[in-house]
Design a protein around this motif. Sequence first.
Motif, PDB file in Angstrom:
ATOM      1  N   LEU A 126      -8.049   1.547   6.928  1.00 32.35           N
ATOM      2  CA  LEU A 126      -7.197  -0.313   5.865  1.00 32.35           C
ATOM      3  C   LEU A 126      -8.875  -0.831   5.599  1.00 32.35           C
ATOM      4  O   LEU A 126      -8.972  -1.767   4.146  1.00 32.35           O
ATOM      5  CB  LEU A 126      -7.071  -1.308   6.315  1.00 32.35           C
TER       6      LEU A 126
ATOM      7  N   ASN B 278       1.103   2.809   7.520  1.00 29.83           N
ATOM      8  CA  ASN B 278       0.275   3.378   8.297  1.00 29.83           C
ATOM      9  C   ASN B 278       1.673   3.508   9.449  1.00 29.83           C
ATOM     10  O   ASN B 278       2.643   3.571   9.923  1.00 29.83           O
ATOM     11  CB  ASN B 278      -0.409   2.716   9.354  1.00 29.83           C
TER      12      ASN B 278
ATOM     13  N   SER C 266       2.708   4.632  13.410  1.00 29.51           N
ATOM     14  CA  SER C 266       1.660   4.544  14.614  1.00 29.51           C
ATOM     15  C   SER C 266       3.707   5.385  15.303  1.00 29.51           C
ATOM     16  O   SER C 266       2.632   6.202  15.009  1.00 29.51           O
ATOM     17  CB  SER C 266       3.352   3.067  15.097  1.00 29.51           C
TER      18      SER C 266
ATOM     19  N   SER D   7      -1.810  -3.599  10.988  1.00 28.99           N
ATOM     20  CA  SER D   7      -0.403  -3.512   9.867  1.00 28.99           C
ATOM     21  C   SER D   7       0.073  -4.676   9.082  1.00 28.99           C
ATOM     22  O   SER D   7      -0.082  -5.247   8.140  1.00 28.99           O
ATOM     23  CB  SER D   7       0.913  -2.612   9.627  1.00 28.99           C
ATOM     24  N   LYS D   8       0.470  -5.838   9.673  1.00 37.04           N
ATOM     25  CA  LYS D   8       1.473  -7.669   9.686  1.00 37.04           C
ATOM     26  C   LYS D   8       0.188  -8.042   9.657  1.00 37.04           C
ATOM     27  O   LYS D   8      -0.040  -9.333   8.406  1.00 37.04           O
ATOM     28  CB  LYS D   8       1.977  -7.497  11.415  1.00 37.04           C
TER      29      LYS D   8
ATOM     30  N   ALA E 248      -1.270  -7.251   6.247  1.00 38.72           N
ATOM     31  CA  ALA E 248      -0.140  -7.028   4.606  1.00 38.72           C
ATOM     32  C   ALA E 248      -0.006  -8.507   4.185  1.00 38.72           C
ATOM     33  O   ALA E 248      -0.475  -8.854   2.881  1.00 38.72           O
ATOM     34  CB  ALA E 248       1.226  -7.012   5.456  1.00 38.72           C
TER      35      ALA E 248
ATOM     36  N   VAL F  55       1.277  -2.983   2.492  1.00 46.57           N
ATOM     37  CA  VAL F  55       1.266  -2.653   3.973  1.00 46.57           C
ATOM     38  C   VAL F  55       2.625  -3.046   5.145  1.00 46.57           C
ATOM     39  O   VAL F  55       3.125  -3.364   4.899  1.00 46.57           O
ATOM     40  CB  VAL F  55       0.427  -3.709   4.837  1.00 46.57           C
ATOM     41  N   ASN F  56       3.024  -1.418   5.561  1.00 46.72           N
ATOM     42  CA  ASN F  56       3.816  -1.202   6.439  1.00 46.72           C
ATOM     43  C   ASN F  56       3.401  -0.130   7.364  1.00 46.72           C
ATOM     44  O   ASN F  56       2.904   0.959   7.076  1.00 46.72           O
ATOM     45  CB  ASN F  56       5.331  -0.528   5.787  1.00 46.72           C
ATOM     46  N   SER F  57       3.716  -0.093   8.390  1.00 46.68           N
ATOM     47  CA  SER F  57       4.173   0.504   9.562  1.00 46.68           C
ATOM     48  C   SER F  57       5.769   1.387   9.830  1.00 46.68           C
ATOM     49  O   SER F  57       6.512   1.186   9.557  1.00 46.68           O
ATOM     50  CB  SER F  57       3.622   0.029  10.968  1.00 46.68           C
TER      51      SER F  57
ATOM     52  N   THR G  82       6.388  -5.300   2.464  1.00 49.74           N
ATOM     53  CA  THR G  82       5.580  -5.004   3.065  1.00 49.74           C
ATOM     54  C   THR G  82       5.359  -6.306   4.442  1.00 49.74           C
ATOM     55  O   THR G  82       6.505  -6.908   4.595  1.00 49.74           O
ATOM     56  CB  THR G  82       4.330  -5.811   2.647  1.00 49.74           C
TER      57      THR G  82
ATOM     58  N   GLN H  95       7.902  -3.078   9.945  1.00 50.09           N
ATOM     59  CA  GLN H  95       7.932  -1.739  10.854  1.00 50.09           C
ATOM     60  C   GLN H  95       9.234  -0.741  10.711  1.00 50.09           C
ATOM     61  O   GLN H  95      10.154  -1.624  10.797  1.00 50.09           O
ATOM     62  CB  GLN H  95       8.137  -2.271  12.306  1.00 50.09           C
TER      63      GLN H  95
END
Length: 256
Positions: free
Chosen positions: A122, A139, A141, A166-167, A170, A180-182, A243, A246
């Motif tokens: 990142l 990402n 997880s 990730s949060k 984002a 950005v997401n997981s 974005t 999860q």
Amino acid sequence: MAKLDGKTAVITGGAGGIGQKTAELFLKEGANVLLVDMNQDALDKAKANLQGFGEVAVAKANVTDEADVKSYVKEATDKFGSIDIFFNNAGIEGEVAPMTEQKLEDFQKVMTVNAQGVFLGLKHVLPVMSEQKSGSVINTSSVAGLGGFPGLSPYVASKHAIVGLSKSAAVEVADKGVRVNSIHPAPVNTRMMRSIEKGQDPNDPENAKEEQTSSIPLARYGETEDIANLVLFLASDDSKFITGAQYRVDGGMGAN
């Protein structure tokens, strides 16, 4: 028109099962792909398997080493001119044991690969995307990043860390047009699950697999294609208003 025409994707853990299947899907959708992995032989085999689908390059790198991370980012931008998609996917499972029996060095190793590796990716990919004013990061997880699982405390801790990273990322880059997401897979039919099954029941790994499967409402492990299809969605403009989320891909485990 393919969903990823003209885009460049970087995939860490690219020589593994999920990495390769996602690369195949990305290539079929028109992307250029850089596979990143520690194992040169595995990278070479992956490239040979994939090159018929499109433009694929490889970079040997340790995702925990900042110099190596800078190097694969530079290689992607030098070769393809951009990084539009970053599948931050490399990870290890660690040892299977109760928390009180986990070795500190094993805990540190899992956290270094799974959390530090994601952080460094990142740190060095986001500036490229921010300058472009566009990009999607996915990402990897796990369902273990959303709950507790006995015998895998270092892995669970590392995968929870990815949610926080990730949060945070984002909200930091949303104003740059970067998402950005997981993703949170259930057990998937890959080498990692064979290792976990053996750790859970050394004398009868198949029994461990049956027990794992019984906790999944759809009554099967995920396949690499199941994960790759979700990653493609998050990489493409089909998810352009998503974005900081999860995404479970878990056969219903989260519904229990």
